[in-house]
Design an enzyme around this catalytic site. Structure first.
Site: not given
Length: 376
Positions: A353, A267, A351
Site C-alpha cells: 500500500e 505482513c 507493505h
C-alpha cells in the site's frame, strides 16, 4: 530549559538526551527504521505497538505533521527516538510541528542521542528491551527496568490494537484518498472485501475501496462462521504487531476460510496465513523496517523496492507442501511471499500500500482484485 531524558537497554547501555515529547516512562523493544521520510505514518502504524522506534535519518520533523498522512486514529508505539528534532518545518501540507504532535498524543520521545551508535548496537546484538524515561534518570534503576520488560515473544498484543466491533470502511473514505491512490472515487458497489483487522494501516482499505469494492472491517478474532455470514467475495489479513504464533484464534479462522474465498495477507497477515497452513515463524535478529527493502519476485524475475515493518518471519524449512515461495528478501534471503498451490490464497512480507514508500508492489492489489470473482 530542555528536559533531560534517558534510554537504557537491557545490556546495560545508557544514552542521555533531551525530551521532545511528553514527560513519562515507557518500556518496549528498541528497534530502528531506515526511512528518510514517513515519520508520521510510522508514528501511527499499529504494527509498532510495544516498540520504541529509532529513526536512522538524522533530522526528523522538517516537514511537520498533518491530519491526512495518519495511518490510524492515534499512535500505538511505545516511544520515539531521533538524532535531531527539527525546530523549523516547511511544507505546504503541514498543519503543525512534530513536538506538539508528540505531546498531544502523550508520546515519550528523546532527541540528541547518537542514533548511529544505537543502531550499530542493535544490528550487532539484536533488538533489545529498553526503557525510555524523563522521570527516573538513575542508570542502574533504568537498566533493571529494561531487563524486566516483557518483550514481544509469546505475547498477544494484537488485542490491544484491533477494533472492538465490525464496521464499514466507506464512511472514512474521502475525496483526497481516491485522488491520491490514482483511481476515480467509486460508489463501493463492487466486490465485498472483508478485512480481518489485526492493527491495520488505513491506506490498505483505502486501496480496496478506491477500486470500487465494498469494504467491511472485522476484529482479528472474528470467527470463520461470522465472516461467512457477511458473504465476502474475498478476505484480507492485515498487518499488526508482535508475535504471530500466540494468535491461535486467527490461525483457526484462516484455516477454515482457505478454499471458501480468495485470501490476501500482508505482513502479519502473511505470517498468519503461513501458520494456518502448518508453517512456523521465527524472530529476526533486528527485523526489517524501512521503505527501501529489496524483494525478488520469483514468478517474474523482477526486483521490487518495498516498504517493510516486521520483526518475525516465516521459517522456510517448515513450509508445508501446499505453500510455495513467491518472493524473497534480497538482504537476507528470508521468505517475503507465499501462495497456496491449490487455492487462491497468498501473502507477502511487506507493505504494497506504500504509505509511505515506493509503489512497485501495487500490482498485488490488482492480483487480488482479479481473484475476487473467480473460483477459489
Amino acid at each position: 530549559m530542555p528536559q533531560p531524558a534517558k534510554l537504557a537497554l537491557e545490556d546495560g547501555t545508557v544514552y542521555q538526551g533531551e525530551s521532545i515529547g511528553s514527560a513519562g516512562e515507557v518500556d518496549g523493544e528498541v528497534v530502528f527504521n531506515t526511512a528518510m521520510t514517513g515519520y508520521q505514518e510510522i508514528l501511527t502504524d499499529p504494527s509498532y505497538r510495544g516498540q520504541i522506534v529509532t529513526m536512522t535519518y538524522p533530522e526528523i520533523g522538517n516537514y511537520g505533521v498533518n491530519s491526512i498522512d495518519i495511518e490510524h486514529d492515534a499512535p500505538s508505539l511505545a516511544g520515539f527516538i531521533v538524532r535531531e528534532d527539527s525546530r523549523i518545518y516547511s511544507n505546504y501540507r503541514a498543519e503543525g510541528d512534530l513536538q506538539s504532535y508528540l505531546k498531544k498524543h502523550n508520546l515519550v520521545a528523546i532527541a540528541g542521542i547518537d542514533t548511529r551508535a544505537l543502531v550499530r548496537r542493535i544490528r550487532t546484538e539484536g533488538a533489545m528491551r529498553g526503557v525510555l524515561s524523563t522521570l527516573d534518570l538513575d542508570n542502574e534503576s533504568l537498566i533493571q527496568k529494561a531487563k524486566a520488560s516483557p518483550g514481544l515473544v509469546g505475547r498477544d498484543i494484537v488485542r490491544e490494537v484491533m477494533p472492538n466491533q465490525t464496521h464499514a470502511w466507506d464512511s472514512r473514505l474521502d475525496d483526497w484518498t481516491a485522488l491520491e491512490i490514482g483511481d476515480a472515487r467509486s460508489d463501493n458497489s463492487g466486490a465485498h472485501v472483508v478485512c480481518m483487522d489485526f492493527g491495520m494501516k488505513w491506506n490498505i482499505p483505502r486501496h480496496f475501496a478506491s477500486r470500487g469494492n465494498r469494504v467491511t472491517i472485522v476484529p482479528g478474532n472474528t470467527s470463520a462462521d461470522e465472516i461467512r455470514k457477511l458473504e465476502p467475495h474475498g478476505v484480507f489479513l492485515s498487518n499488526g504487531p508482535g508475535d504471530p504464533e500466540p494468535l491461535e484464534y486467527a490461525h483457526q479462522t484462516i484455516r477454515e476460510l482457505i478454499g471458501d474465498v480468495p485470501i490476501f495477507g500482508i505482513c502479519l497477515g502473511h505470517q498468519l496465513l503461513s501458520l494456518a497452513c502448518g508453517a512456523k515463524t521465527f524472530k529476526l535478529k533486528f527485523g526489517h523496517r524501512g521503505v527501501n527493502q529489496p524483494v525478488f519476485d520469483l514468478t517474474t524475475g523482477k526486483v521490487e523496492i518495498t516498504t517493510q515493518n516486521h520483526g518475525f518471519a516465516v521459517e522456510e524449512e517448515s513450509l508445508p507442501d501446499c505453500l510455495e515461495v513467491t518472493h524473497r528478501n534480497l538482504n537476507d534471503d528470508t521468505v517475503a511471499g507465499v501462495r497456496h498451490r491449490q487455492h487462491n490464497a497468498f501473502g507477502v512480507q511487506y507493505h504494497p500500500e506504500a504509505a509511505s514508500g515506493p509503489h512497485d508492489s501495487h500490482y498485488l492489489f490488482e492480483r487480488f482484485q482479479e481473484q475476487l470473482n473467480q473460483p477459489v
